[in-house]
Design a protein around this motif. Structure first.
Motif, PDB file in Angstrom:
ATOM      1  N   ARG A   1       0.808  -1.223   0.000  1.00 45.68           N
ATOM      2  CA  ARG A   1       0.000   0.000   0.000  1.00 45.68           C
ATOM      3  C   ARG A   1       0.841   1.273   0.000  1.00 45.68           C
ATOM      4  O   ARG A   1       0.380   2.337  -0.364  1.00 45.68           O
ATOM      5  CB  ARG A   1      -0.959  -0.008   1.188  1.00 45.68           C
ATOM      6  CG  ARG A   1      -0.323   0.008   2.536  1.00 45.68           C
ATOM      7  CD  ARG A   1      -1.398  -0.165   3.611  1.00 45.68           C
ATOM      8  NE  ARG A   1      -0.851  -0.632   4.859  1.00 45.68           N
ATOM      9  CZ  ARG A   1      -0.477   0.185   5.841  1.00 45.68           C
ATOM     10  NH1 ARG A   1      -0.580   1.475   5.704  1.00 45.68           N
ATOM     11  NH2 ARG A   1      -0.007  -0.315   6.963  1.00 45.68           N
TER      12      ARG A   1
ATOM     13  N   PRO B   1       0.315   3.203  -4.849  1.00 39.86           N
ATOM     14  CA  PRO B   1      -0.253   4.474  -5.329  1.00 39.86           C
ATOM     15  C   PRO B   1       0.639   5.213  -6.337  1.00 39.86           C
ATOM     16  O   PRO B   1       0.160   6.101  -7.036  1.00 39.86           O
ATOM     17  CB  PRO B   1      -0.423   5.288  -4.041  1.00 39.86           C
ATOM     18  CG  PRO B   1      -0.613   4.262  -2.980  1.00 39.86           C
ATOM     19  CD  PRO B   1       0.276   3.116  -3.381  1.00 39.86           C
TER      20      PRO B   1
ATOM     21  N   PHE C   1      -1.095  -8.750  -9.064  1.00 43.78           N
ATOM     22  CA  PHE C   1      -2.348  -8.454  -8.367  1.00 43.78           C
ATOM     23  C   PHE C   1      -2.072  -7.961  -6.954  1.00 43.78           C
ATOM     24  O   PHE C   1      -1.297  -8.563  -6.217  1.00 43.78           O
ATOM     25  CB  PHE C   1      -3.218  -9.708  -8.326  1.00 43.78           C
ATOM     26  CG  PHE C   1      -4.536  -9.496  -7.636  1.00 43.78           C
ATOM     27  CD1 PHE C   1      -5.524  -8.737  -8.234  1.00 43.78           C
ATOM     28  CD2 PHE C   1      -4.769 -10.034  -6.389  1.00 43.78           C
ATOM     29  CE1 PHE C   1      -6.741  -8.525  -7.594  1.00 43.78           C
ATOM     30  CE2 PHE C   1      -5.976  -9.830  -5.735  1.00 43.78           C
ATOM     31  CZ  PHE C   1      -6.961  -9.068  -6.343  1.00 43.78           C
TER      32      PHE C   1
ATOM     33  N   PHE D   1      -7.228  -4.390  -4.606  1.00 43.57           N
ATOM     34  CA  PHE D   1      -8.025  -5.197  -5.535  1.00 43.57           C
ATOM     35  C   PHE D   1      -7.710  -4.860  -6.994  1.00 43.57           C
ATOM     36  O   PHE D   1      -8.533  -5.068  -7.873  1.00 43.57           O
ATOM     37  CB  PHE D   1      -9.534  -5.014  -5.283  1.00 43.57           C
ATOM     38  CG  PHE D   1      -9.916  -5.036  -3.835  1.00 43.57           C
ATOM     39  CD1 PHE D   1     -10.066  -6.234  -3.168  1.00 43.57           C
ATOM     40  CD2 PHE D   1     -10.113  -3.863  -3.145  1.00 43.57           C
ATOM     41  CE1 PHE D   1     -10.412  -6.253  -1.831  1.00 43.57           C
ATOM     42  CE2 PHE D   1     -10.457  -3.882  -1.801  1.00 43.57           C
ATOM     43  CZ  PHE D   1     -10.608  -5.080  -1.147  1.00 43.57           C
ATOM     44  N   ASP D   2      -6.563  -4.306  -7.252  1.00 35.76           N
ATOM     45  CA  ASP D   2      -6.185  -3.916  -8.604  1.00 35.76           C
ATOM     46  C   ASP D   2      -4.971  -4.696  -9.074  1.00 35.76           C
ATOM     47  O   ASP D   2      -4.224  -5.250  -8.273  1.00 35.76           O
ATOM     48  CB  ASP D   2      -5.853  -2.416  -8.638  1.00 35.76           C
ATOM     49  CG  ASP D   2      -7.088  -1.583  -8.915  1.00 35.76           C
ATOM     50  OD1 ASP D   2      -7.874  -1.982  -9.797  1.00 35.76           O
ATOM     51  OD2 ASP D   2      -7.278  -0.554  -8.248  1.00 35.76           O
TER      52      ASP D   2
ATOM     53  N   LEU E   1      -7.881  -3.782   6.143  1.00 39.05           N
ATOM     54  CA  LEU E   1      -9.339  -3.619   6.167  1.00 39.05           C
ATOM     55  C   LEU E   1      -9.717  -2.168   6.442  1.00 39.05           C
ATOM     56  O   LEU E   1     -10.648  -1.634   5.835  1.00 39.05           O
ATOM     57  CB  LEU E   1      -9.953  -4.530   7.234  1.00 39.05           C
ATOM     58  CG  LEU E   1      -9.894  -6.034   6.953  1.00 39.05           C
ATOM     59  CD1 LEU E   1     -10.321  -6.831   8.187  1.00 39.05           C
ATOM     60  CD2 LEU E   1     -10.782  -6.391   5.771  1.00 39.05           C
ATOM     61  N   ARG E   2      -8.978  -1.523   7.334  1.00 37.56           N
ATOM     62  CA  ARG E   2      -9.268  -0.114   7.649  1.00 37.56           C
ATOM     63  C   ARG E   2      -9.061   0.766   6.421  1.00 37.56           C
ATOM     64  O   ARG E   2      -9.897   1.615   6.100  1.00 37.56           O
ATOM     65  CB  ARG E   2      -8.355   0.356   8.782  1.00 37.56           C
ATOM     66  CG  ARG E   2      -8.768  -0.155  10.138  1.00 37.56           C
ATOM     67  CD  ARG E   2      -7.721   0.182  11.169  1.00 37.56           C
ATOM     68  NE  ARG E   2      -8.159  -0.192  12.513  1.00 37.56           N
ATOM     69  CZ  ARG E   2      -7.329  -0.367  13.524  1.00 37.56           C
ATOM     70  NH1 ARG E   2      -6.024  -0.223  13.361  1.00 37.56           N
ATOM     71  NH2 ARG E   2      -7.799  -0.675  14.722  1.00 37.56           N
ATOM     72  N   LEU E   3      -7.936   0.559   5.753  1.00 36.58           N
ATOM     73  CA  LEU E   3      -7.634   1.373   4.562  1.00 36.58           C
ATOM     74  C   LEU E   3      -8.684   1.140   3.474  1.00 36.58           C
ATOM     75  O   LEU E   3      -9.184   2.083   2.855  1.00 36.58           O
ATOM     76  CB  LEU E   3      -6.278   0.989   3.998  1.00 36.58           C
ATOM     77  CG  LEU E   3      -5.049   1.666   4.583  1.00 36.58           C
ATOM     78  CD1 LEU E   3      -3.812   1.123   3.909  1.00 36.58           C
ATOM     79  CD2 LEU E   3      -5.129   3.175   4.392  1.00 36.58           C
ATOM     80  N   ASN E   4      -8.998  -0.136   3.245  1.00 41.14           N
ATOM     81  CA  ASN E   4      -9.928  -0.454   2.156  1.00 41.14           C
ATOM     82  C   ASN E   4     -11.349   0.011   2.455  1.00 41.14           C
ATOM     83  O   ASN E   4     -12.118   0.284   1.542  1.00 41.14           O
ATOM     84  CB  ASN E   4      -9.914  -1.962   1.883  1.00 41.14           C
ATOM     85  CG  ASN E   4      -8.622  -2.377   1.201  1.00 41.14           C
ATOM     86  OD1 ASN E   4      -7.935  -1.544   0.625  1.00 41.14           O
ATOM     87  ND2 ASN E   4      -8.274  -3.634   1.291  1.00 41.14           N
TER      88      ASN E   4
ATOM     89  N   SER F   1     -11.513   3.381   1.070  1.00 42.60           N
ATOM     90  CA  SER F   1     -11.351   3.325  -0.381  1.00 42.60           C
ATOM     91  C   SER F   1     -12.653   2.815  -1.038  1.00 42.60           C
ATOM     92  O   SER F   1     -13.058   3.300  -2.108  1.00 42.60           O
ATOM     93  CB  SER F   1     -10.176   2.396  -0.705  1.00 42.60           C
ATOM     94  OG  SER F   1     -10.020   2.233  -2.054  1.00 42.60           O
TER      95      SER F   1
END
Lengths: 528, 252
Positions: free
Chosen positions: A108, A112, A150, A155-156, A473-476, A479
């Motif tokens: 992460r 970006p 992946f 999820f990209d 999970l917090r970041l997503n 998002s």
């Protein structure tokens, strides 16, 4: 006097020539970069093995011939500095157009700075036109479905790879023939141990310094993990509540912490015994040796066999003054009277690519970079890359060449049990290796040490994984809301809709896994 | 320039996991249009991911969300604020409050049936209720609550994920294939599973459950579908063998 003046003049002339040449090269590069019709793409990687750079050069020449307005530059960075080099260049905005991801360059913090190619991977690769892969989604042209690029957090998909690897046992064919009179390698563990006995007898008879196996803290666990994971097939499958296939190492540890298996299981005893027997065929104190020490022993003819990855093949073959071949780990078979009961079948292997090339956000030519990436991952380019580099193919239908054929993953058999020697818990096991190998070996003491050390190591590793998952999970979570809002503004955008559906699906699946892990940890903590 | 971009630029950055940039863009958008509830929702949500993560940021986000909810609890931003307050109690807070999150999700589902955020709450509620260390009869009561909830859901994602959370818990905690199987197959038959790694796991799960339940034709169908979708999976060879065994079995 005249001579000195002549030398001085020559020196000045050479200096001026070098200066002019450097100036010309710099000017040519600047002119090319400022030429609106001329594109220069740069790609960076850490693959310095054997002929990898020559293989890339060949692909570059082919691409430049197809696209005369594009010039490609290859930057090969040593692995020892690659993570820091990559991180500073990517975050500092000075990275090349394409950068090999992996080896801590990813996740992460880094993604970006790269462009997502998620939409592109569902469309055919145009460079496969006219081949059996024409019309096939780019993703499905990869043997592993493009796994290496992946990112499970966003999820990209952030890249495509042309590197793949499997471990094999390398052997010195000439030495094998000299010792045994034939050149066929062992296929089963029984044949392997018999061969090791022959090697020791040969060394003793001839007085030559020859060991059955070259070992190091890198190479030895490769072989040991392979053998141990076969022993865990049945036990790890019985622990799976859903399907009769082995659980992953996290669930394996949780089962141990919940007293669902112990070190007294025949599977564990089998795994440890196999590790011990393999270790005995290596030099004393092999865990103190580095990878290069093992390689040196092997290419010097002081060891008959050595485990290493396929990517090392061209380097090993070029250094060895003898014929080199490889074989799959000589694991016991299900019918083996000593170890077979713990197994369901031979360990199946799967193609696994790594080190995907990602397109950096700072690239001035992202379209050209994508085009080059599609070119090098086409079937024709992969075939050429494989032929020159000795790497394994990653594209469907591409044939392995020469020695590489023996590295192709063998999918026959049953999935191996959890492999964990390279994990934190595995390091705890390997730290006790002095109790398992060598003259002072004491298997009972080894097991006592594991009983003492394993629970804390397993708990720490599972908890660490749970903490990382919670961060993700917090970041997503935020998002996902962002994609929902973008989708509200563009209700007709099918790509956004697909992305949103997938993100929510993965988030809920991972949240359930996180709460399951936390529950199992709490239940284990209550046990005596 | 950031203010002119409006909240959309903030959402764009947040979708790329650039929370700090998103926070700045939402702040600029709020300054340019203090009445924009969307910008204020964005400002609160981006704070949950701003790095470094601090309790202060989570507290500020909570205040912003409470203000949004107090102003207008029933518009989209107000309902969204209620949902994210529950998410803070469940996930983002350094001291999660599980009972409070459960109560908030139940309230959302009761007060706003069919709303996007209320539907999002359904699988979250299922996770919290089912992955909890409670006596067997209490666990069964919770299963019944989720089973009752599922038919009332309308959003595709909510229906799919609530079913799958329940199915997963039935398998992992009770090895209950009989009750899990129809939940999994309902999602597979409607093609609701979009992520390939998830599809991979669920096709095998459906085949194995069908096999254990003695439903040989269904087991064969799901194994075949698995091999069609994932022919190079490491389990493919063993699945071929299981398929051959099933195909040799006399059909009931």
């Amino acid at each position: 006097m005249i001579r000195a003046r002549w030398f001085r003049r020559l020196g000045w002339t050479l200096l001026a020539a070098v200066f002019l040449l450097a100036g010309w090269r710099l000017a040519r590069r600047t002119l090319r970069e400022n030429d609106a019709n001329q594109i220069t793409l740069r790609f960076a990687h850490w693959q310095l093995e054997g002929t990898t750079r020559q293989a890339f050069d060949a692909l570059v020449r082919d691409y430049e011939a197809l696209h005369p307005n594009v010039r490609i530059e290859q930057l090969a960075i040593p692995l020892s500095v690659y993570p820091s080099w990559g991180t500073t260049h990517v975050i500092g905005g000075a990275a090349p157009d394409l950068v090999e991801l992996g080896r801590t360059l990813g996740g992460r913090r880094i993604y970006p700075y790269f462009l997502s190619i998620t939409e592109e991977i569902s469309r055919p690769n145009p460079y496969n036109a006219g081949t059996p892969l024409a019309g096939v989604a780019w993703r499905n042209t990869f043997l592993d479905g493009m796994e290496a690029g992946f990112d499970p957090q966003s999820f990209d998909c952030y890249g495509a790879s042309i590197f793949s690897n499997t471990p094999r046992v390398y052997y010195n064919v000439d030495l094998l023939r000299e010792i045994t009179g034939q050149s066929e390698p062992p296929r089963t563990f029984g044949q392997f141990t018999a061969l090791c006995r022959q090697v020791r007898a040969f060394a003793s008879r001839t007085g030559r310094s020859v060991l059955p196996f070259a070992g190091s803290r890198i190479n030895a666990p490769l072989m040991m993990d392979d053998l141990a994971s076969g022993q865990l097939q049945r036990l790890a499958s019985e622990l799976n509540p859903g399907v009769y296939f082995p659980v992953n190492y996290g669930d394996f540890y949780l089962a141990y912490l919940n007293h669902e298996w112990s070190l007294d299981e025949p599977a564990l005893r089998g795994a440890i015994e196999l590790m011990r027997r393999v270790g005995e065929e290596m030099p004393p104190n092999f865990m103190q040796y580095g990878r290069d020490d093992a390689l040196f022993d092997f290419v010097q003819g002081r060891a008959l066999m050595m485990t290493a990855y396929g990517q090392d093949a061209t380097g090993i073959v070029s250094q060895a003054p003898f014929t080199v071949r490889v074989f799959k780990s000589p694991e016991p078979r299900p019918g083996d009277p000593e170890f077979g009961a713990n197994m369901i079948g031979p360990n199946a292997e799967q193609s696994g690519s790594y080190g995907a090339f990602g397109i950096t956000r700072m690239s001035p030519h992202p379209r050209a970079a994508l085009d080059f990436l599609q070119f090098i991952t086409s079937a024709a380019a992969d075939q050429k890359f494989v032929r020159i580099s000795g790497f394994l193919p990653v594209i469907v239908g591409v044939n392995a060449q020469g020695l590489t054929r023996d590295f192709m993953p063998d999918g026959r058999g049953f999935p191996p049990g959890p492999t964990f020697l390279f994990s934190t818990t595995g390091q705890v096991i390997l730290r006790q290796e002095y109790l398992l190998f060598g003259p002072g070996a004491d298997k009972a003491a080894f097991l006592t040490a594991l009983r003492r050390e394993l629970p804390a190591a397993m708990r720490e590793e599972v908890s660490g994984g749970l903490n990382n998952l919670t961060q993700t999970l917090r970041l997503n979570d935020t998002s996902i809301e962002a994609v929902h809002q973008l989708q509200r503004a563009e209700p007709g955008n099918a790509a956004l809709r697909r992305k949103y559906q997938g993100m929510v699906e993965t988030q809920n699946e991972q949240e359930a896994s996180a709460y399951y892990t936390a529950l199992r940890l709490r239940q284990a903590a209550r046990l005596p | 320039m950031a203010a002119a971009a409006g909240p959309r630029a903030g959402w764009k950055e947040l979708s790329l996991l650039n929370a700090n940039e998103a926070r700045d863009l939402f702040a600029a958008a709020t300054e340019a249009d203090p009445a924009s509830r969307e910008a204020r929702l964005g400002a609160a949500i981006s704070l949950l991911s701003v790095q470094p993560r601090t309790d202060g940021n989570i507290a500020t986000a909570t205040q912003l969300l409470e203000a949004l909810r107090a102003e207008s609890p029933n518009d989209e931003e107000g309902i969204g604020a209620t949902y994210y307050l529950a998410r803070i109690q469940q996930l983002h807070s350094s001291a999660p409050d599980r009972p409070a999150a459960v109560a908030a999700y139940r309230e959302l589902l009761a007060a706003h049936p069919g709303n996007h955020y209320a539907e999002m709450a359904a699988p979250k509620l299922a996770v919290l209720l089912l992955y909890d260390d409670v006596p067997r009869d209490e666990w069964e009561r919770r299963v019944a609550e989720i089973e009752t909830l599922i038919p009332r859901l309308t959003a595709t994602e909510a229906v799919r994920d609530t079913r799958l959370v329940l199915a997963g818990a039935l398998i992992r905690l009770r090895r209950d294939h009989a009750r899990a199987y129809p939940l999994v197959t309902a999602c597979l038959e409607a093609n609701l599973v979009t992520r390939l790694p998830h599809l991979n796991a669920l096709l095998l799960q459906a085949a194995e459950s069908a096999r254990q339940l003695g439903n040989t034709p269904a087991a064969i169908t799901y194994y075949r579908r698995f091999l069609g979708e994932f022919p190079r999976d490491i389990r493919a060879d063993e699945v071929h063998r299981r398929l051959e065994t099933l195909e040799q079995k006399p059909r009931p």
